[in-house]
Design an enzyme around this catalytic site. Structure first.
Site, PDB file in Angstrom:
ATOM      1  N   HIS A   1      23.515  32.694  20.831  1.00 48.19           N
ATOM      2  CA  HIS A   1      24.182  31.076  20.509  1.00 48.19           C
ATOM      3  C   HIS A   1      25.343  31.163  19.617  1.00 48.19           C
ATOM      4  CE1 HIS A   1      21.384  30.930  17.094  1.00 48.19           C
ATOM      5  NE2 HIS A   1      22.410  30.383  16.327  1.00 48.19           N
TER       6      HIS A   1
ATOM      7  N   LYS B   1      18.096  35.671   3.703  1.00 45.68           N
ATOM      8  CA  LYS B   1      17.667  34.415   3.691  1.00 45.68           C
ATOM      9  C   LYS B   1      17.407  34.313   2.012  1.00 45.68           C
ATOM     10  CE  LYS B   1      15.212  33.598   7.760  1.00 45.68           C
ATOM     11  NZ  LYS B   1      15.868  32.332   8.180  1.00 45.68           N
TER      12      LYS B   1
ATOM     13  N   GLU C   1      21.944  32.557   4.362  1.00 46.01           N
ATOM     14  CA  GLU C   1      21.149  31.453   4.367  1.00 46.01           C
ATOM     15  C   GLU C   1      20.443  31.278   2.875  1.00 46.01           C
ATOM     16  OE1 GLU C   1      19.341  31.112   8.672  1.00 46.01           O
ATOM     17  OE2 GLU C   1      18.919  33.057   7.766  1.00 46.01           O
TER      18      GLU C   1
ATOM     19  N   LYS D   1      29.582  29.538  19.588  1.00 46.70           N
ATOM     20  CA  LYS D   1      30.489  28.614  18.362  1.00 46.70           C
ATOM     21  C   LYS D   1      32.023  28.745  18.658  1.00 46.70           C
ATOM     22  CE  LYS D   1      26.821  29.763  15.146  1.00 46.70           C
ATOM     23  NZ  LYS D   1      26.511  28.301  14.727  1.00 46.70           N
TER      24      LYS D   1
ATOM     25  N   ASP E   1      16.486  39.689  13.532  1.00 44.90           N
ATOM     26  CA  ASP E   1      16.704  38.430  13.884  1.00 44.90           C
ATOM     27  C   ASP E   1      18.390  38.046  13.876  1.00 44.90           C
ATOM     28  OD1 ASP E   1      15.747  35.923  14.199  1.00 44.90           O
ATOM     29  OD2 ASP E   1      16.058  35.088  12.104  1.00 44.90           O
TER      30      ASP E   1
ATOM     31  N   LYS F   1      16.748  34.446  23.000  1.00 46.30           N
ATOM     32  CA  LYS F   1      16.609  35.467  22.179  1.00 46.30           C
ATOM     33  C   LYS F   1      15.289  35.154  21.558  1.00 46.30           C
ATOM     34  CE  LYS F   1      17.632  34.854  17.470  1.00 46.30           C
ATOM     35  NZ  LYS F   1      18.025  34.899  16.260  1.00 46.30           N
TER      36      LYS F   1
ATOM     37  N   HIS G   1      23.659  38.516  16.589  1.00 49.49           N
ATOM     38  CA  HIS G   1      24.908  37.886  16.182  1.00 49.49           C
ATOM     39  C   HIS G   1      25.900  38.725  15.524  1.00 49.49           C
ATOM     40  CE1 HIS G   1      22.152  34.837  17.178  1.00 49.49           C
ATOM     41  NE2 HIS G   1      21.511  34.747  16.034  1.00 49.49           N
TER      42      HIS G   1
ATOM     43  N   ARG H   1       2.774  23.673  29.320  1.00 46.95           N
ATOM     44  CA  ARG H   1       1.354  23.283  29.363  1.00 46.95           C
ATOM     45  C   ARG H   1       0.925  22.034  29.106  1.00 46.95           C
ATOM     46  NH1 ARG H   1      -0.966  28.173  25.871  1.00 46.95           N
ATOM     47  NH2 ARG H   1       0.499  27.154  24.690  1.00 46.95           N
TER      48      ARG H   1
HETATM   49  N1  LIG Z   1      13.781  26.585  17.986  1.00 46.96           N
HETATM   50  C1  LIG Z   1      14.859  27.250  17.723  1.00 46.96           C
HETATM   51  O1  LIG Z   1      15.789  26.504  17.230  1.00 46.96           O
HETATM   52  C2  LIG Z   1      15.310  28.464  18.443  1.00 46.96           C
HETATM   53  C3  LIG Z   1      16.785  29.109  18.122  1.00 46.96           C
HETATM   54  C4  LIG Z   1      16.993  30.395  18.858  1.00 46.96           C
HETATM   55  C5  LIG Z   1      16.097  30.952  19.695  1.00 46.96           C
HETATM   56  N2  LIG Z   1      14.654  30.266  20.011  1.00 46.96           N
HETATM   57  C6  LIG Z   1      14.097  30.961  20.951  1.00 46.96           C
HETATM   58  O2  LIG Z   1      13.764  30.062  21.965  1.00 46.96           O
HETATM   59  C7  LIG Z   1      12.258  30.223  22.338  1.00 46.96           C
HETATM   60  C8  LIG Z   1      11.573  28.959  22.249  1.00 46.96           C
HETATM   61  O3  LIG Z   1      11.488  28.512  20.822  1.00 46.96           O
HETATM   62  P1  LIG Z   1      10.817  27.205  20.430  1.00 46.96           P
HETATM   63  O4  LIG Z   1      10.874  27.347  19.222  1.00 46.96           O
HETATM   64  O5  LIG Z   1      10.924  26.233  21.442  1.00 46.96           O
HETATM   65  O6  LIG Z   1       9.298  27.807  20.409  1.00 46.96           O
HETATM   66  P2  LIG Z   1       7.827  27.054  20.400  1.00 46.96           P
HETATM   67  O7  LIG Z   1       8.190  25.725  20.069  1.00 46.96           O
HETATM   68  O8  LIG Z   1       6.830  28.014  19.912  1.00 46.96           O
HETATM   69  O9  LIG Z   1       7.347  26.962  22.076  1.00 46.96           O
HETATM   70  C9  LIG Z   1       8.045  26.813  22.896  1.00 46.96           C
HETATM   71  C10 LIG Z   1       6.958  26.279  24.239  1.00 46.96           C
HETATM   72  O10 LIG Z   1       6.442  27.497  24.799  1.00 46.96           O
HETATM   73  C11 LIG Z   1       4.889  27.014  25.258  1.00 46.96           C
HETATM   74  N3  LIG Z   1       3.949  27.882  24.681  1.00 46.96           N
HETATM   75  C12 LIG Z   1       3.684  28.470  23.796  1.00 46.96           C
HETATM   76  N4  LIG Z   1       2.646  29.320  23.694  1.00 46.96           N
HETATM   77  C13 LIG Z   1       2.556  29.710  25.035  1.00 46.96           C
HETATM   78  C14 LIG Z   1       1.674  30.208  25.724  1.00 46.96           C
HETATM   79  N5  LIG Z   1       0.779  31.131  25.250  1.00 46.96           N
HETATM   80  N6  LIG Z   1       1.637  30.283  27.233  1.00 46.96           N
HETATM   81  C15 LIG Z   1       2.480  29.223  27.598  1.00 46.96           C
HETATM   82  N7  LIG Z   1       3.389  28.466  27.172  1.00 46.96           N
HETATM   83  C16 LIG Z   1       3.358  28.580  25.883  1.00 46.96           C
HETATM   84  C17 LIG Z   1       4.851  25.788  24.433  1.00 46.96           C
HETATM   85  O11 LIG Z   1       4.367  24.669  25.223  1.00 46.96           O
HETATM   86  P3  LIG Z   1       2.985  24.305  25.693  1.00 46.96           P
HETATM   87  O12 LIG Z   1       1.997  24.592  24.590  1.00 46.96           O
HETATM   88  O13 LIG Z   1       2.970  22.836  26.109  1.00 46.96           O
HETATM   89  O14 LIG Z   1       2.673  25.175  26.693  1.00 46.96           O
HETATM   90  C18 LIG Z   1       6.057  25.430  23.772  1.00 46.96           C
HETATM   91  O15 LIG Z   1       6.529  24.041  24.073  1.00 46.96           O
HETATM   92  C19 LIG Z   1      11.798  31.618  21.543  1.00 46.96           C
HETATM   93  O16 LIG Z   1      11.935  32.649  22.204  1.00 46.96           O
HETATM   94  C20 LIG Z   1      12.787  31.390  20.408  1.00 46.96           C
HETATM   95  O17 LIG Z   1      12.658  32.564  19.717  1.00 46.96           O
HETATM   96  C21 LIG Z   1      14.529  29.180  19.332  1.00 46.96           C
END
Ligand SMILES: NC(=O)c1ccc[n+]([C@@H]2O[C@H](COP(=O)([O-])OP(=O)(O)OC[C@H]3O[C@@H](n4cnc5c(N)ncnc54)[C@H](OP(=O)(O)O)[C@@H]3O)[C@@H](O)[C@H]2O)c1
Length: 502
Positions: free
Chosen positions: A190, A352, A228, A194, A247, A160, A252, A50
């Site tokens: 992920h 954790k 962790e 590994k 989690d 996930k 995993h 967005r």
């Molecule tokens: N971060 C990690 O290292 C990690 C690791 C493993 C898995 N994951 C998984 O990957 C996914 C993304 O994680 P993330 O950490 O990148 O999440 P995030 O930073 O909270 O959000 C990802 C994106 O989704 C968009 N978003 C948020 N709320 C929204 C809504 N209500 N409607 C439409 N778009 C929305 C946001 O962009 P805009 O606000 O610009 O739309 C944001 O850029 C999650 O399911 C998470 O569990 C993440």
């Protein structure tokens, strides 16, 4: 890594491109693949979220992300610019149907200009609540099929967590199945990307000497630990909805268990490998609701010291309720009821703010059948132990008894150690590099099948139900910087065994 060819050229559309995962993992992985000449040529990324951003703004954000998170840095601005040309940004809400007519048109134009053909890979990196509407919207817009006459393929990677319990995972699987066929769906875990995790299979089946021992005749028990030292950091609100069991164990750790326990597949291809993992899930003894307290232990950290520094308790973390009963530690005893593993318990634990950061699989072998040296109580030989270290300090060690040099007969356990860094040099590729590469070439071996995810939730459902309620006064029940709650010791000690201290 085997480079992808022009046939694998594709447009990768990342939903949630302004988010943490994209900058921390996805784009750094793509950059590393680019500089390692693994990415197909041509190739293009379209980031969708967005936030309003121009292509240039997106590229400059990703440049910072690469500086912070990538293993290798661009040798020159020119090299970066070539990669940056593959990054495009399209702003809009993936949950809103109004986004799609424009996106369809834009995608077609980009494919034409860049010559990526009809292959499309969608990546769901938004908050998980958006996965069902997003998948539906893709279907409604006809993006589940390649462009007419292109001969391309469409695939979708789903991050996930895949659901937060059995009902939500089934509902998501249903939505996904109503839009995509199973061969198009890549559910990411992920851990499977590994190197050390893939090595579990190589170790088992490329070496003739271990497989004959890999069963109930020789193995006493297996311990899988993912510890962790960090707390929930800025993700308290997310973790409140999740917890250690959801989690880490549901995905995993159960995947690791499957790799240890599975039978050799006929070939190392997606279906044979995943069939064998499904058979393991089928063999795990279901947990009866009345048994939960006997086979599962939960914990939550209180204040303490980690690596000499003061750490606040979980309930003091940002976004966490002062009366939270969320598990930041979970331990389970599981039995795999099949011919190979009957009677060999698998102990799983994760937490954790534990004493050490470690992910490992420890296979404890049985003592020797006859104690030749038993007349002298000082001469005790420890049973053999094989430890597969997933991270950090990637490698493995096998402990065995050796005679302590000297006139007396004394025995001491010693270790044969293999260390990845020393043996092969350099750092292994990031899990996301391997997983993105596999999805682009259509190899789902390292991805979870729908039925596997379903079975994992089904197995844990009685524990999740029991843990949904609890006496808040019983938490916290372990100090930050320790190895978890005392009840976890009881879980394993009542079987006459002990947790390792990795
Ligand atoms: N971060 C990690 O290292 C990690 C690791 C493993 C898995 N994951 C998984 O990957 C996914 C993304 O994680 P993330 O950490 O990148 O999440 P995030 O930073 O909270 O959000 C990802 C994106 O989704 C968009 N978003 C948020 N709320 C929204 C809504 N209500 N409607 C439409 N778009 C929305 C946001 O962009 P805009 O606000 O610009 O739309 C944001 O850029 C999650 O399911 C998470 O569990 C993440």
């Amino acid at each position: 890594m085997t480079p992808l060819t022009a046939e694998d050229s594709c447009a990768l559309v990342i939903f949630g491109a302004s988010g943490d995962l994209t900058k921390r993992k996805l784009v750094p992985a793509l950059w590393q693949m680019f500089q390692g000449r693994v990415l197909p040529d041509p190739f293009v990324v379209i980031g969708v979220s967005r936030s309003e951003m121009t292509n240039e703004e997106f590229r400059s954000r990703m440049r910072e992300a690469v500086a912070e998170f990538a293993r290798v840095q661009p040798a020159s601005q020119k090299v970066w610019d070539r990669f940056a040309q593959t990054l495009l940004y399209y702003s809009g809400d993936p949950a809103n149907p109004a986004l799609y007519p424009g996106l369809v048109e834009y995608l077609a134009r980009v494919e034409q200009e860049r010559g990526t053909g009809g292959n499309r890979l969608f990546y769901c990196a938004t908050p998980p609540s958006l996965y069902p509407p997003l998948v539906r919207r893709l279907g409604e817009a006809g993006l589940n099929r390649p462009p007419e006459g292109s001969g391309g393929v469409v695939r979708i990677i789903i991050e996930k967590p895949f659901g937060r319990d059995l009902a939500s995972a089934r509902a998501l699987n249903q939505v996904v199945a109503s839009v995509f066929s199973e061969e198009q769906v890549y559910r990411i875990d992920h851990y499977l990307g590994k190197e050390t995790v893939q090595n579990v299979l190589v170790f088992r089946w490329a070496n003739g000497i271990f497989e004959p021992l890999w069963n109930r005749n020789h193995v006493d028990h297996v311990q899988i630990t993912v510890g962790e030292t960090i707390g929930v950091e800025a993700r308290g609100a997310y973790y409140e909805e999740s917890g250690a069991l959801r989690d880490m164990i549901q995905n995993h750790i159960l995947q690791l268990l499957c790799l240890v326990a599975m039978e050799p597949p006929v070939t190392f291809d997606a279906d044979p490998v995943r069939d064998e993992k499904t058979k393991v899930m089928r063999a795990i003894r279901p947990i009866a609701p009345a048994e939960v307290d006997r086979v599962a232990v939960r914990g939550q950290y209180g204040p303490g010291f980690v690596a000499g520094r003061r750490a606040v308790g979980y309930r003091e973390e940002k976004g966490v309720s002062a009366e939270s009963i969320t598990d930041t530690y979970a331990a389970l005893r599981l039995e795999v009821d099949n011919w190979r593993w009957a009677g060999v318990p698998f102990f799983l634990r994760t937490g954790k703010r534990l004493a050490k950061r470690t992910s490992e699989i420890a296979v404890q072998f049985k003592p020797t059948p006859h104690l030749v040296f038993q007349r002298n109580p000082e001469i005790l030989a420890e049973p053999n132990l094989l430890v597969l270290r997933i991270q950090p300090d990637e490698g493995m060690s096998l402990s065995f008894a050796a005679k302590l040099p000297g006139p007396d007969l004394k025995i001491k356990p010693v270790e044969m150690d293999f260390n990845y860094g020393q043996a092969f040099g350099g750092e292994p590729p990031e899990a996301y590099e391997r997983l993105l590469l596999d999805a682009m070439k259509g190899d789902a071996t390292l991805y979870a099948r729908g039925e596997w995810v379903d079975m994992a939730w089904e197995l844990l459902a009685p524990v999740l139900d029991a843990w949904a309620v609890g006496d808040a006064t019983k938490f916290p029940n372990y100090e930050a910087g320790t190895w978890g709650p005392a009840e976890a010791e009881r879980l394993i000690e009542e079987s006459g065994r002990r947790w390792r201290r990795p």
